[in-house]
Write an enzyme that holds these catalytic residues in place. Sequence first.
Site, PDB file in Angstrom:
ATOM      1  N   ASP A  38       0.871  -1.160   0.000  1.00  0.00           N
ATOM      2  CA  ASP A  38       0.000   0.000   0.000  1.00  0.00           C
ATOM      3  C   ASP A  38       0.924   1.230   0.000  1.00  0.00           C
ATOM      4  OD1 ASP A  38      -2.316   1.680   0.612  1.00  0.00           O
ATOM      5  OD2 ASP A  38      -1.529   1.761   2.648  1.00  0.00           O
ATOM      6  N   ASP A  40      -0.207   5.154   1.054  1.00  0.00           N
ATOM      7  CA  ASP A  40      -0.483   6.117   2.124  1.00  0.00           C
ATOM      8  C   ASP A  40      -0.412   5.456   3.492  1.00  0.00           C
ATOM      9  OD1 ASP A  40      -0.973   8.413   0.535  1.00  0.00           O
ATOM     10  OD2 ASP A  40      -2.989   7.677   0.078  1.00  0.00           O
ATOM     11  N   GLU A  85     -14.610   3.804   7.581  1.00  0.00           N
ATOM     12  CA  GLU A  85     -13.515   3.002   7.016  1.00  0.00           C
ATOM     13  C   GLU A  85     -12.742   2.252   8.092  1.00  0.00           C
ATOM     14  OE1 GLU A  85      -9.176   3.674   5.028  1.00  0.00           O
ATOM     15  OE2 GLU A  85     -10.742   4.997   4.269  1.00  0.00           O
ATOM     16  N   SER A 153      -2.831   1.461  -4.566  1.00  0.00           N
ATOM     17  CA  SER A 153      -3.307   2.577  -3.760  1.00  0.00           C
ATOM     18  C   SER A 153      -4.684   3.042  -4.187  1.00  0.00           C
ATOM     19  CB  SER A 153      -2.323   3.753  -3.871  1.00  0.00           C
ATOM     20  OG  SER A 153      -2.851   4.890  -3.219  1.00  0.00           O
ATOM     21  N   ALA A 154      -5.518   3.309  -3.177  1.00  0.00           N
ATOM     22  CA  ALA A 154      -6.829   3.911  -3.433  1.00  0.00           C
ATOM     23  C   ALA A 154      -6.688   5.420  -3.558  1.00  0.00           C
ATOM     24  CB  ALA A 154      -7.786   3.555  -2.307  1.00  0.00           C
ATOM     25  N   LYS A 202      -8.344  -3.242  -4.609  1.00  0.00           N
ATOM     26  CA  LYS A 202      -6.991  -3.122  -5.164  1.00  0.00           C
ATOM     27  C   LYS A 202      -6.257  -4.432  -4.918  1.00  0.00           C
ATOM     28  CE  LYS A 202      -5.228  -0.944  -1.019  1.00  0.00           C
ATOM     29  NZ  LYS A 202      -4.307  -0.007  -0.448  1.00  0.00           N
ATOM     30  N   ASP A 227      -1.403  -1.043   5.913  1.00  0.00           N
ATOM     31  CA  ASP A 227      -1.730  -0.409   7.195  1.00  0.00           C
ATOM     32  C   ASP A 227      -3.208  -0.554   7.531  1.00  0.00           C
ATOM     33  OD1 ASP A 227      -2.772   2.957   6.941  1.00  0.00           O
ATOM     34  OD2 ASP A 227      -2.604   1.596   5.268  1.00  0.00           O
TER      35      ASP A 227
END
Length: 289
Positions: A38, A40, A85, A153-154, A202, A227
């Site tokens: 990932d 971020d 989330e 990554s989103a 993803k 994360d």
Amino acid sequence: MIAELSNPSVCMKDPQRVQEILESMVKAGSNTVQVISDFDMTLTRFAYNGKRCPTCHNILDNSRLISNDCKVELKELLDTYYPIEIDCTRPVDEKLPLMVEWWTKAHEILVQQEIKKDQLAVAVRESEAKLRDGYQLLFDHLHEHSIPLLIFSAGIGDILEEVIRQAGVFHPNVKVFSNYMDFDESGVLRAFKGELIHIYNKREGALLNTGHFQELRTRPNVLLLGDSLGDLNMADGVHDMENILKIGFLNDKVEERKQSYLDAYDIVLVKDETLEVPNAVMLYLTGNN
């Protein structure tokens, strides 16, 4: 066990299992390894000097490229959807439509701002975005050993790439799978390309039919960095997977989430702003321990 794993921020439910996975991956050789990560709050820092660091979306949100009204709208979306989330009590199928709703609305708001492509580099340069300490070693060493680094990554791919480009580590072995901006011929943002990439869709399976990922078929050993619990799906679709070592950064809400992270990740790093442990694992796997 690698010495770095005795660091106080490192938690493991089953250290013996971690050792077995590592030994099995070493035996297979580093030419069978790929790293799936990932971006971020995984490759980038969560906080610096007590202050939260921005995500790819935040870099835009905080920049001079968007109006104050737009900033207010984006902040309202964040305040509404972010608690959903990270809510461990809600099932994924309940969260999923809400996450799609969030990012779709956010992208629509950004498109209205008529952002220019050539302004993105300045927005990144002026931001507080920081890759985690030790990033140079991670990116350079993977490149030297021709180990693919796939970043899922989103966030916003154009911003993400600019962060690693400005850090001087956007090497040819790095592949990014994210949401990309679609600019018109005068370089103004008009839309986002393709299907929305979000935290729950993803994954590598989406790439395997794209031809240039043929090489990944010969790399059934995966080092996964994430994360969130949603990041665990990123390796779905890895061809005939043999071993996977999952390293999770637990940055926030530690007490509420620690047990669920320990159940899901092999190694959990609690409030660790460095890449020391992933680097130690990588050096071990490439015979540089």
